[in-house]
Design a protein around this motif. Structure first.
Motif, PDB file in Angstrom:
ATOM      1  N   UNK A 338      21.498 -16.853  59.726  1.00  0.00           N
ATOM      2  CA  UNK A 338      21.422 -16.031  58.513  1.00  0.00           C
ATOM      3  C   UNK A 338      22.420 -14.896  58.659  1.00  0.00           C
ATOM      4  N   UNK A 339      23.136 -14.613  57.597  1.00  0.00           N
ATOM      5  CA  UNK A 339      24.067 -13.479  57.581  1.00  0.00           C
ATOM      6  C   UNK A 339      23.841 -12.662  56.318  1.00  0.00           C
ATOM      7  N   UNK A 367      22.492 -18.568  54.290  1.00  0.00           N
ATOM      8  CA  UNK A 367      21.688 -19.317  55.258  1.00  0.00           C
ATOM      9  C   UNK A 367      22.477 -20.570  55.588  1.00  0.00           C
ATOM     10  N   UNK A 368      22.782 -20.771  56.860  1.00  0.00           N
ATOM     11  CA  UNK A 368      23.658 -21.880  57.231  1.00  0.00           C
ATOM     12  C   UNK A 368      23.218 -22.514  58.552  1.00  0.00           C
ATOM     13  N   UNK A 369      23.834 -23.651  58.855  1.00  0.00           N
ATOM     14  CA  UNK A 369      23.618 -24.362  60.118  1.00  0.00           C
ATOM     15  C   UNK A 369      22.155 -24.718  60.350  1.00  0.00           C
ATOM     16  N   UNK A 390      23.189 -22.307  51.939  1.00  0.00           N
ATOM     17  CA  UNK A 390      22.907 -21.593  50.694  1.00  0.00           C
ATOM     18  C   UNK A 390      23.387 -20.158  50.817  1.00  0.00           C
ATOM     19  N   UNK A 391      23.756 -19.551  49.692  1.00  0.00           N
ATOM     20  CA  UNK A 391      24.189 -18.156  49.698  1.00  0.00           C
ATOM     21  C   UNK A 391      23.933 -17.551  48.323  1.00  0.00           C
ATOM     22  N   UNK A 392      24.024 -16.234  48.265  1.00  0.00           N
ATOM     23  CA  UNK A 392      23.818 -15.555  46.989  1.00  0.00           C
ATOM     24  C   UNK A 392      24.152 -14.083  47.102  1.00  0.00           C
ATOM     25  N   UNK A 393      24.095 -13.418  45.963  1.00  0.00           N
ATOM     26  CA  UNK A 393      24.350 -11.977  45.898  1.00  0.00           C
ATOM     27  C   UNK A 393      23.197 -11.292  45.190  1.00  0.00           C
ATOM     28  N   UNK A 394      23.002 -10.033  45.500  1.00  0.00           N
ATOM     29  CA  UNK A 394      21.939  -9.268  44.850  1.00  0.00           C
ATOM     30  C   UNK A 394      22.335  -7.802  44.782  1.00  0.00           C
TER      31      UNK A 394
END
Length: 629
Positions: A338-339, A367-369, A390-394
């Motif tokens: 997670x980054x 969220x990766x790998x 998966x990724x996103x912005x907030x």
């Protein structure tokens, strides 16, 4: 020796929320930490109504993974929904999100500041609130200290520390050891031959180093801990351990702060069958790393801007065991990364007699790998399942307004926040017999919006009364959802809503003091209450203290709650009373008598279809401490 009043002081600077929010924070002072009858930080945190860990048991008799902290009824599972900082650095476990409570020695802490509600500041947007733990100021530390305690429960605590100067720099070293055979968490009528006391053995060591650099400061902290526990059955052992380090730079003008930190943690846990009383799952290793960096610049006294990043990586390794033969039937490894990267701004000031504050944060998460690897008992690879990246912005933040008067203050705030699921929620299943809770790699981040308003009345010096209202809506809340009597799964539910009232009273008159607070709330996921969330909590402490002696009596009440999302397994209300009496003998010696659960009240901490666990019984501690004059 530490600097005298005539020497340039060495200061440890910690991160702060905007002053408009800090003014309305709940502060746990040094005296509250001293009055903790168990000698543990959980006792002090429990004096704040509405602040809770997932289960009612403390860090001697709970699984470490259940030590997530939350506020205002935003519960439902064991992950922290608060941002917990130690001297401005995140300390939650990078894989699970729990707080290593046994590694936080109250003797090393100066104060704890709790800002309730979401926000958009440094190191992530808090969903339920921010808990800022400040180490004891260097000027308040003795050159050396040493002490120990023993209890009627066959437990002991040993600790000590030293503070020294190296030129213009200051270095500290502290250590603590807690060990006990534990108490029976299983009621007498449910014990079997395999039942065991909740034994514990926790050690921690911490070092800090502060060096002045032409008016600027370089601050270094390193810590290590190891905590071993046995829960309910012989062989049902858990282990949590870690090594943390952080480095901070604060400029001479206090307008630039740079920080980096790293964590290396591990967790292990053996699950014992509640019917066969043999190990059936060995979660033998959960290595995880966490790292972060932050830069903050204050171009003006009223404005701070900056950026930060946090990265976590971990894998849970486990062996499934045959209940009849003990042979390994499957070997599994589940984990991922997670980054979170963020940019933030915080401002506070005064306009037209009003105190204004605000924060804003733009977060990008990924969220990766993610992967699940399964082998048979002999190690032969059976399957490898990758999970989608998966990724996103907030965009999150907080705005507040308030006004301070001669005898009355008021404030109001609105906020939003986001919490990305932990690696534990995404990838690690767990079992608390007879119920297994499955992970869910498809979980979405939680998003909260909330509002609050309150007044503070201070008619006389030393007298203060507070009352406030709040409401929150947690969208896509992550909860443990029942699929069958023996199976649950972490899922995003439509929303978790909370609303309630908080009130407090503080009185200081000469040697006497009183602190009381309560929280009443209505928390719902649909028509039902979230697991482990009581509607009413309250605490009250009456104390007396002079130059050499002190007495404090604390009452805490937790209302009834449920241990499950279907509201079938009830946790009855519980009220406990603790007492602490201290006396200074000579210049360097202090003796304390600490009485936990004075009336030996029964506290049910777990109830799964009638199989229950109990909290700490009555215990008397004798504590002797020596400090340099």
């Amino acid at each position: 020796m530490l600097p005298t009043a005539a020497e340039p002081p060495v200061i440890v600077v910690t991160g702060q929320r905007p002053s408009a929010d800090e003014r309305d924070a709940v502060v746990i002072a040094r005296r509250t930490l001293d009055d903790a009858a168990s000698g543990r930080i959980e006792d002090a945190l429990a004096t704040v109504p509405g602040l809770q860990s997932f289960r009612r048991s403390d860090s001697r008799s709970s699984n470490p993974s259940a030590q997530g902290l939350t506020l205002r009824g935003l519960g439902g599972n064991a992950s922290s929904r608060t941002l917990v900082l130690l001297d401005g650095i995140p300390i939650a476990d990078p894989f699970f999100g729990f707080v290593p409570l046994s590694a936080l020695d109250p003797d090393r802490i100066g104060r704890i500041s709790i800002v309730k509600g979401a926000g958009g500041g440094r190191f992530g947007s808090a969903v339920a609130g921010t808990i800022d733990i400040d180490s004891l100021a260097l000027a308040d530390r003795p050159d050396w200290r040493a002490g120990g305690a023993v209890s009627t429960g066959h437990a002991m605590q040993l600790g000590g520390g030293a503070t020294g100067r190296l030129g213009d720099s200051v270095a500290t070293l502290d250590a603590r050891w807690d060990k006990g055979r534990g108490f029976w968490t299983t009621p007498a009528d449910q014990r079997v031959a395999a039942s065991a006391r909740a034994a514990f053995n926790a050690r921690s060591v911490e070092s800090r180093f502060v060096a002045p650099l032409d008016g600027s400061e370089l601050q270094f902290r390193a810590a290590a801990f190891r905590d071993e526990r046995t829960l309910r059955f012989k062989g049902a052992d858990s282990l949590s351990e870690g090594i943390d380090a952080s480095l901070r730079y604060v400029s001479a003008a206090r307008d630039l702060t740079l920080a980096v930190y790293g964590q290396r943690r591990n967790f292990a846990n053996v699950v014992v069958s509640a019917t066969r009383f043999v190990p059936v799952l060995d979660q033998y290793r959960t290595p995880a790393t966490g790292a972060g960096a932050m830069a903050e610049w204050r171009p003006f006294k009223w404005l701070a801007v900056g950026a930060d990043g946090r990265w976590t990586d971990g894998t849970a390794y486990e062996r499934a065991l045959s209940a009849s033969t003990g042979a390994v039937t499957a070997i599994r490894a589940n984990g991922g990364r997670i980054a979170e990267l963020g940019a933030f701004a915080e401002a506070n000031g005064e306009m037209a007699g009003l105190d204004l504050g605000g924060s804003m944060r733009l977060t990008r998460w990924s969220v990766s790998d993610g992967r699940s690897i399964v082998r048979d008992g002999g190690g032969l690879l059976l399957s490898t399942t990758p999970f989608d990246r998966r990724s996103g912005r907030a965009l999150t933040g907080r705005v507040s307004i308030g006004q301070s008067g001669k005898a009355l203050d008021w404030h109001a705030a609105a906020s939003s926040g986001i919490r990305v699921p932990t690696l534990n929620e995404l990838y690690r299943s767990f079992t608390v017999f007879p119920v297994t809770t499955l992970a869910n790699p498809a979980l979405k981040p939680e998003r909260v919006v909330g509002a609050e308003a309150g007044v503070r009345w201070h008619p006389l010096p030393g007298v203060r009364a507070d009352i406030g209202l709040f409401a929150n809506r947690l969208h896509d809340a992550i909860a443990n959802v029942t699929l069958s009597p023996s199976l649950r799964q972490r899922q995003n539910v439509d929303a978790l809503t909370t609303k309630g009232i908080e009130a407090g009273l503080s009185v200081e008159r000469g040697p006497w003091g009183f602190d009381g607070a309560l929280s009443w709330l209505r928390a719902r996921i649909g028509p039902l209450r979230p697991a482990q969330v009581p509607a009413f909590t309250a605490s009250a402490t009456l104390r007396w203290k002079d130059e050499r002696s002190g007495i404090a009596v604390t009452l805490r009440h937790q209302g009834a709650a449920f241990d499950d999302d279907l509201n079938l397994d009830r946790l009855p209300a519980a009220t406990t009373v603790d007492a602490v009496a201290s006396r200074q003998l000579g210049r360097i010696t202090t003796v304390r008598l600490r009485l936990e659960n004075a009336f030996d009240r029964r506290t049910v901490t777990r109830n799964q279809a009638g199989s229950i666990d109990l909290g700490a019984p009555r215990a008397l501690w004798l504590n002797v401490e020596f400090r340099a004059p």
